[in-house]
Each structure stands twice: as C-alpha cells, then as structure tokens.
Design an enzyme around this catalytic site. Sequence first.
Site, PDB file in Angstrom:
ATOM      1  N   GLY A  10       0.824  -1.211   0.000  1.00 54.98           N
ATOM      2  CA  GLY A  10       0.000   0.000   0.000  1.00 54.98           C
ATOM      3  C   GLY A  10       0.854   1.255   0.000  1.00 54.98           C
ATOM      4  O   GLY A  10       1.718   1.426   0.876  1.00 54.98           O
ATOM      5  N   GLY A  12      -0.269   4.553   0.154  1.00 58.52           N
ATOM      6  CA  GLY A  12      -1.062   5.730   0.524  1.00 58.52           C
ATOM      7  C   GLY A  12      -0.277   6.561   1.536  1.00 58.52           C
ATOM      8  O   GLY A  12       0.962   6.520   1.553  1.00 58.52           O
ATOM      9  N   TYR A  13      -0.999   7.271   2.393  1.00 57.38           N
ATOM     10  CA  TYR A  13      -0.339   8.196   3.323  1.00 57.38           C
ATOM     11  C   TYR A  13       0.620   7.472   4.268  1.00 57.38           C
ATOM     12  O   TYR A  13       1.744   7.932   4.512  1.00 57.38           O
ATOM     13  CB  TYR A  13      -1.394   8.985   4.116  1.00 57.38           C
ATOM     14  N   VAL A  77      -2.844  -6.724  -3.793  1.00 54.54           N
ATOM     15  CA  VAL A  77      -2.613  -7.690  -2.715  1.00 54.54           C
ATOM     16  C   VAL A  77      -3.930  -8.364  -2.353  1.00 54.54           C
ATOM     17  O   VAL A  77      -4.964  -7.695  -2.190  1.00 54.54           O
ATOM     18  CB  VAL A  77      -2.025  -6.966  -1.481  1.00 54.54           C
ATOM     19  N   GLU A 164     -16.627  18.366   3.121  1.00 52.38           N
ATOM     20  CA  GLU A 164     -15.729  19.052   2.175  1.00 52.38           C
ATOM     21  C   GLU A 164     -16.281  18.947   0.747  1.00 52.38           C
ATOM     22  O   GLU A 164     -16.191  19.874  -0.037  1.00 52.38           O
ATOM     23  CB  GLU A 164     -14.320  18.452   2.265  1.00 52.38           C
ATOM     24  N   ASP A 292      -5.401   3.394   8.133  1.00 51.56           N
ATOM     25  CA  ASP A 292      -6.798   2.964   8.241  1.00 51.56           C
ATOM     26  C   ASP A 292      -6.933   1.461   8.495  1.00 51.56           C
ATOM     27  O   ASP A 292      -8.015   0.983   8.841  1.00 51.56           O
ATOM     28  CB  ASP A 292      -7.565   3.326   6.955  1.00 51.56           C
ATOM     29  N   ALA A 307      -5.538  10.733   7.583  1.00 49.05           N
ATOM     30  CA  ALA A 307      -4.240  10.782   6.904  1.00 49.05           C
ATOM     31  C   ALA A 307      -3.165  11.267   7.875  1.00 49.05           C
ATOM     32  O   ALA A 307      -2.023  10.799   7.845  1.00 49.05           O
ATOM     33  CB  ALA A 307      -4.342  11.722   5.704  1.00 49.05           C
ATOM     34  N   GLN A 308      -3.562  12.193   8.719  1.00 53.22           N
ATOM     35  CA  GLN A 308      -2.622  12.750   9.686  1.00 53.22           C
ATOM     36  C   GLN A 308      -2.010  11.640  10.557  1.00 53.22           C
ATOM     37  O   GLN A 308      -0.793  11.561  10.759  1.00 53.22           O
ATOM     38  CB  GLN A 308      -3.399  13.730  10.570  1.00 53.22           C
ATOM     39  N   LYS A 367      -5.885  25.611   5.314  1.00 50.83           N
ATOM     40  CA  LYS A 367      -6.085  24.330   4.625  1.00 50.83           C
ATOM     41  C   LYS A 367      -5.186  24.244   3.390  1.00 50.83           C
ATOM     42  O   LYS A 367      -4.579  23.211   3.116  1.00 50.83           O
ATOM     43  CB  LYS A 367      -7.568  24.210   4.232  1.00 50.83           C
TER      44      LYS A 367
HETATM   45  C1  LIG Z   1     -12.313  13.138   0.260  1.00 50.01           C
HETATM   46  C2  LIG Z   1     -11.549  12.769   1.506  1.00 50.01           C
HETATM   47  C3  LIG Z   1     -11.102  13.779   2.338  1.00 50.01           C
HETATM   48  C4  LIG Z   1     -10.344  13.444   3.473  1.00 50.01           C
HETATM   49  N1  LIG Z   1      -9.855  14.481   4.214  1.00 50.01           N
HETATM   50  C5  LIG Z   1      -9.011  14.206   5.238  1.00 50.01           C
HETATM   51  C6  LIG Z   1      -8.392  15.280   5.940  1.00 50.01           C
HETATM   52  O1  LIG Z   1      -8.633  16.460   5.665  1.00 50.01           O
HETATM   53  N2  LIG Z   1      -7.525  14.961   6.938  1.00 50.01           N
HETATM   54  C7  LIG Z   1      -7.220  13.660   7.249  1.00 50.01           C
HETATM   55  O2  LIG Z   1      -6.379  13.441   8.155  1.00 50.01           O
HETATM   56  N3  LIG Z   1      -7.794  12.612   6.621  1.00 50.01           N
HETATM   57  C8  LIG Z   1      -8.692  12.845   5.618  1.00 50.01           C
HETATM   58  N4  LIG Z   1      -9.273  11.801   4.928  1.00 50.01           N
HETATM   59  C9  LIG Z   1      -8.983  10.405   5.349  1.00 50.01           C
HETATM   60  C10 LIG Z   1      -7.628   9.922   4.797  1.00 50.01           C
HETATM   61  O3  LIG Z   1      -7.590  10.083   3.395  1.00 50.01           O
HETATM   62  C11 LIG Z   1      -7.334   8.454   5.159  1.00 50.01           C
HETATM   63  O4  LIG Z   1      -7.447   8.281   6.547  1.00 50.01           O
HETATM   64  C12 LIG Z   1      -5.898   8.107   4.705  1.00 50.01           C
HETATM   65  O5  LIG Z   1      -5.835   8.104   3.286  1.00 50.01           O
HETATM   66  C13 LIG Z   1      -5.448   6.752   5.256  1.00 50.01           C
HETATM   67  O6  LIG Z   1      -4.132   6.490   4.851  1.00 50.01           O
HETATM   68  P1  LIG Z   1      -3.650   4.977   4.602  1.00 50.01           P
HETATM   69  O7  LIG Z   1      -2.196   5.036   4.282  1.00 50.01           O
HETATM   70  O8  LIG Z   1      -4.080   4.113   5.721  1.00 50.01           O
HETATM   71  O9  LIG Z   1      -4.477   4.477   3.349  1.00 50.01           O
HETATM   72  P2  LIG Z   1      -4.630   5.128   1.902  1.00 50.01           P
HETATM   73  O10 LIG Z   1      -4.080   6.505   1.867  1.00 50.01           O
HETATM   74  O11 LIG Z   1      -6.035   4.888   1.520  1.00 50.01           O
HETATM   75  O12 LIG Z   1      -3.663   4.218   1.024  1.00 50.01           O
HETATM   76  C14 LIG Z   1      -3.926   2.879   0.732  1.00 50.01           C
HETATM   77  C15 LIG Z   1      -3.123   2.518  -0.505  1.00 50.01           C
HETATM   78  O13 LIG Z   1      -3.235   1.116  -0.731  1.00 50.01           O
HETATM   79  C16 LIG Z   1      -3.591   0.883  -2.089  1.00 50.01           C
HETATM   80  N5  LIG Z   1      -4.363  -0.368  -2.090  1.00 50.01           N
HETATM   81  C17 LIG Z   1      -5.598  -0.581  -1.606  1.00 50.01           C
HETATM   82  N6  LIG Z   1      -5.936  -1.880  -1.714  1.00 50.01           N
HETATM   83  C18 LIG Z   1      -4.877  -2.476  -2.283  1.00 50.01           C
HETATM   84  C19 LIG Z   1      -4.587  -3.821  -2.639  1.00 50.01           C
HETATM   85  N7  LIG Z   1      -5.460  -4.805  -2.410  1.00 50.01           N
HETATM   86  N8  LIG Z   1      -3.388  -4.092  -3.185  1.00 50.01           N
HETATM   87  C20 LIG Z   1      -2.478  -3.117  -3.408  1.00 50.01           C
HETATM   88  N9  LIG Z   1      -2.691  -1.837  -3.104  1.00 50.01           N
HETATM   89  C21 LIG Z   1      -3.870  -1.526  -2.534  1.00 50.01           C
HETATM   90  C22 LIG Z   1      -4.391   2.110  -2.508  1.00 50.01           C
HETATM   91  O14 LIG Z   1      -4.390   2.265  -3.919  1.00 50.01           O
HETATM   92  C23 LIG Z   1      -3.602   3.202  -1.773  1.00 50.01           C
HETATM   93  O15 LIG Z   1      -2.491   3.616  -2.538  1.00 50.01           O
HETATM   94  C24 LIG Z   1     -10.062  12.083   3.811  1.00 50.01           C
HETATM   95  C25 LIG Z   1     -10.548  11.061   2.982  1.00 50.01           C
HETATM   96  C26 LIG Z   1     -11.290  11.385   1.844  1.00 50.01           C
HETATM   97  C27 LIG Z   1     -11.801  10.269   0.963  1.00 50.01           C
END
Ligand SMILES: Cc1cc2nc3c(=O)[nH]c(=O)nc-3n(C[C@H](O)[C@H](O)[C@H](O)COP(=O)(O)OP(=O)(O)OC[C@H]3O[C@@H](n4cnc5c(N)ncnc54)[C@H](O)[C@@H]3O)c2cc1C
Length: 395
Positions: A10, A12-13, A77, A164, A292, A307-308, A367
């Site tokens: 993954g 993401g953040y 995955v 938002e 998450d 994300a934070q 922001k």
């Molecule tokens: C519109 C919106 C606004 C938001 N605003 C805020 C905000 O202002 N402040 C804040 O703190 N949070 C905010 N959030 C929440 C925040 O985006 C999430 O909590 C954050 O992205 C979690 O990070 P992560 O690394 O756990 O997962 P993610 O950032 O979701 O990353 C997961 C990664 O895994 C990849 N992935 C998923 N499944 C698979 C798989 N099976 N195999 C391989 N890769 C995979 C995805 O493509 C992604 O790249 C917001 C969310 C949304 C949708």
Amino acid sequence: MCMTSIVIAGAGYGGVMAGRKFEKAMQPFTLINKHSYHQFITWLHEAAGGRHRIDDYKVELSEVFRQSIVTQIKDEVTFIDRQQRKVIGKKGEYPYDYAMIALGSAPEFFGIKGLAEYSLQLRSIETARQIRTHIEQQFTAYREDQDETHLRIVVGGAGLTGIEFVGELMDWLPDLCDRLGIPNNRFEVQNIEAAPAILPALSENLQTKAKKILEEKGVRIRTNTKITKVEADAVYLESGEVVHAKTIVWTGGVRANPVLKNSGFTCDGRGRAKVNAYLQSIDDERVFVIGDCASFESAGRPLPPTAQLATQMGDVAATNLLALSKGEQMVHFQPKILGTLASLGRDVGVGFIAGMQTSGTPAGIAKELSKVKYLWQLGGLRMVTRNRRSLVREY
Ligand SMILES: Cc1cc2nc3c(=O)[nH]c(=O)nc-3n(C[C@H](O)[C@H](O)[C@H](O)COP(=O)(O)OP(=O)(O)OC[C@H]3O[C@@H](n4cnc5c(N)ncnc54)[C@H](O)[C@@H]3O)c2cc1C
C-alpha cells in the site's frame, strides 16, 4: 547496510511515509501498490468537485522514491501469508522478513439496502473522475427532459469527506450551470447525516459555524436523518420521506481493507487489525499495520482513520521495524492530533491548529498551506515545486 527483506503493501499516506523513512536510512524495500501512483486522497473532493484537473491529484511513485532503494511493484494484494512470510498478490508472491500493511480502507455501508449498488463513493482518482463525469452528464441530461432529479445531489455522511465535498459542489455547480445554460437556482445539494451534528472531529462551536457557512452557500444540511434504503434514483429516509435524486454519493463510513480479516488477523468491529504500542500486529511481531488498517487504542478507543495519523504511524512503524531488525529498542507510538481543518469550498473552512480555532477565510488559507506541508513531507522542495501551481491556491 542491512539486507533485511522488507515489503510495504500500500502506497497511501502511511505506506509512502514508511518508505521515505527507509529511503533516508538507505534501507532497500519492496513497495506493492494497486497503481503506479500515490493519490492525494484528502483532496479528492476538489477533484470530484471540479476544482483542478483530476490527474493533478496523483504523483507517480517513481517520482517519490529513488529507484536504487525501492523495488516498485504494481499488483493487487489479496492475502498476507504469515506462515510462509509472503505477501500474495494477483500477479505474484513477495517474500518478506518484515512486512508493513498499509492498504487503507473500504466503504462501510452499515447494511443499508441498495447503498453499495446505487451510490457513488469518493475514494480514489477513478471514483472522483466517475463522480465528476456523472454530475456533468446528469446536468446535461436536464437540458433534454427538464427532469429536476438530474439536478438534485444527495451526499450521505457529514464527516470530513462529505462536508468538504458539499462545500466544493456549491462553488462548482453554479459554474457548471452557466456553462450548460441552466438557471443557477435549479440545482439542490442535500447532506444527510444520521448523527445529531456534522464534523464529529470538531467542537460544537465549529460545527455550528460550518453548518451556517454551508447553509448560506445553499446546502440543505439534514442531521438526525437516517437513510434506510437506496434505489437508483431514490433515497428512503426513516421518516418515510423519499428523496428523488439521480446523484447519490455515500461518504458515511469506512472499514479497513478486507485483506486483513481475510488473512486471519485479529480485527476490531471495523475490520482493523489490532496492533500493540509499537504498531506490530498482535498476531505477529514481524508484521506492522498502519493507517486505516490499524486498530490502535488511545484512551480506550481506536484512533479515527485519518491521513494525519496514517503518516505519523508510517514514520514510527518504519523506525520500529528497522530497530527490531537490528535487535534495538523500539519506541511507543504516541499519536499527536496537531489540528483538523475542513474546507467548505474553495476559499473558506473551519478547524483548529495547535489548539487554536479558526474559521472562514483564515481556515481556508490554513487548509491550502497544509497541502504545502504534506508535499514537503512527501518529497521536499522538489515535490512542492512540482505540485504547488496545479494544486495550491495563489494568494
Ligand atoms: C475526500 C476525503 C477527504 C479526506 N480528508 C481528510 C483530511 O482532511 N484529513 C485527514 O487526516 N484525513 C482525511 N481523509 C482520510 C484519509 O484520506 C485516510 O485516513 C488516509 O488516506 C489513510 O491512509 P492509509 O495510508 O491508511 O491508506 P490510503 O491513503 O487509503 O492508502 C492505501 C493505498 O493502498 C492501495 N491499495 C488498496 N488496496 C490495495 C490492494 N489490495 N493491493 C495493493 N494496493 C492496494 C491504494 O491504492 C492506496 O495507494 C479524507 C478522505 C477522503 C476520501
């Protein structure tokens, strides 16, 4: 240099912050992600709401990491095999000494009939594109048959994502109407929330301010209102009322990526793998779980999915993974809520930073500045320079 084999699942953040830490430590790692890019998920309401080009809300992973340190794999995955110490994907199997699971979340539909089938969800670049295109098509269709339901948008959920998004819509839809020659007073945006208040992460005072700003922009905010069933163009409420709308967007909840539960991790009620103070799965010290996907208890409750916190977890889990691999002492994860900001359209917002409340234009500016902070964390000046023009408003 340590030759430990590390796999991050993954990008993401959480995943990219862990990767940045390994890169700084000159520790090679394998990064598996569904896409070749990192998405700016926290800004996707802007992408879906017509603010900038959708492709501006992502950056290729090859631009984030030095290629000599990362082995980047595009794969989905499906399973974490803890016995064999392998991350299993659709295209291959990836052995590890230590793994970091950062696969994010999936929508939570709370068993509401029809919701999964008939709602759109704001979760990725592709779904943002789908929502934007769908709204444009509905507004265009209105010109043909004058059916008002093409112009009614229901957004379920009044957390950060839902609020938002409706704020963004109120700045975009008048422009869209002008472009299509539709009178500006015809469209309607309803935000429907079962809880008594919007933006649960903020104080009552800020919730009230946000509600007032959005209502002045024209959003119909409906708290204490439960959705019981959804059809292709109808939302059924507990009161018996039916809202007819051709665009239904669900932002009302998330649960962890199902890969964790399917792989036999001990999970909480939202499918998040339980972790200890070092962010290791309670089932396996060689597997760190972050963002998450992780259920980390603070003051007796799991931390919210933000994300934070995902970026903080990525940083600490990577530090701990390196320490563990060298037989050194790990550190406890100590979450810090530095602030929460919600945009309410392109110029204004509400929130708090370092304990200080802010609303209106100053919150909107804060922001925008928080974007620069994240770009800096992601890749320093290079990343800020690359993205600032396309994503950050000029003042
Ligand atoms: C519109 C919106 C606004 C938001 N605003 C805020 C905000 O202002 N402040 C804040 O703190 N949070 C905010 N959030 C929440 C925040 O985006 C999430 O909590 C954050 O992205 C979690 O990070 P992560 O690394 O756990 O997962 P993610 O950032 O979701 O990353 C997961 C990664 O895994 C990849 N992935 C998923 N499944 C698979 C798989 N099976 N195999 C391989 N890769 C995979 C995805 O493509 C992604 O790249 C917001 C969310 C949304 C949708």
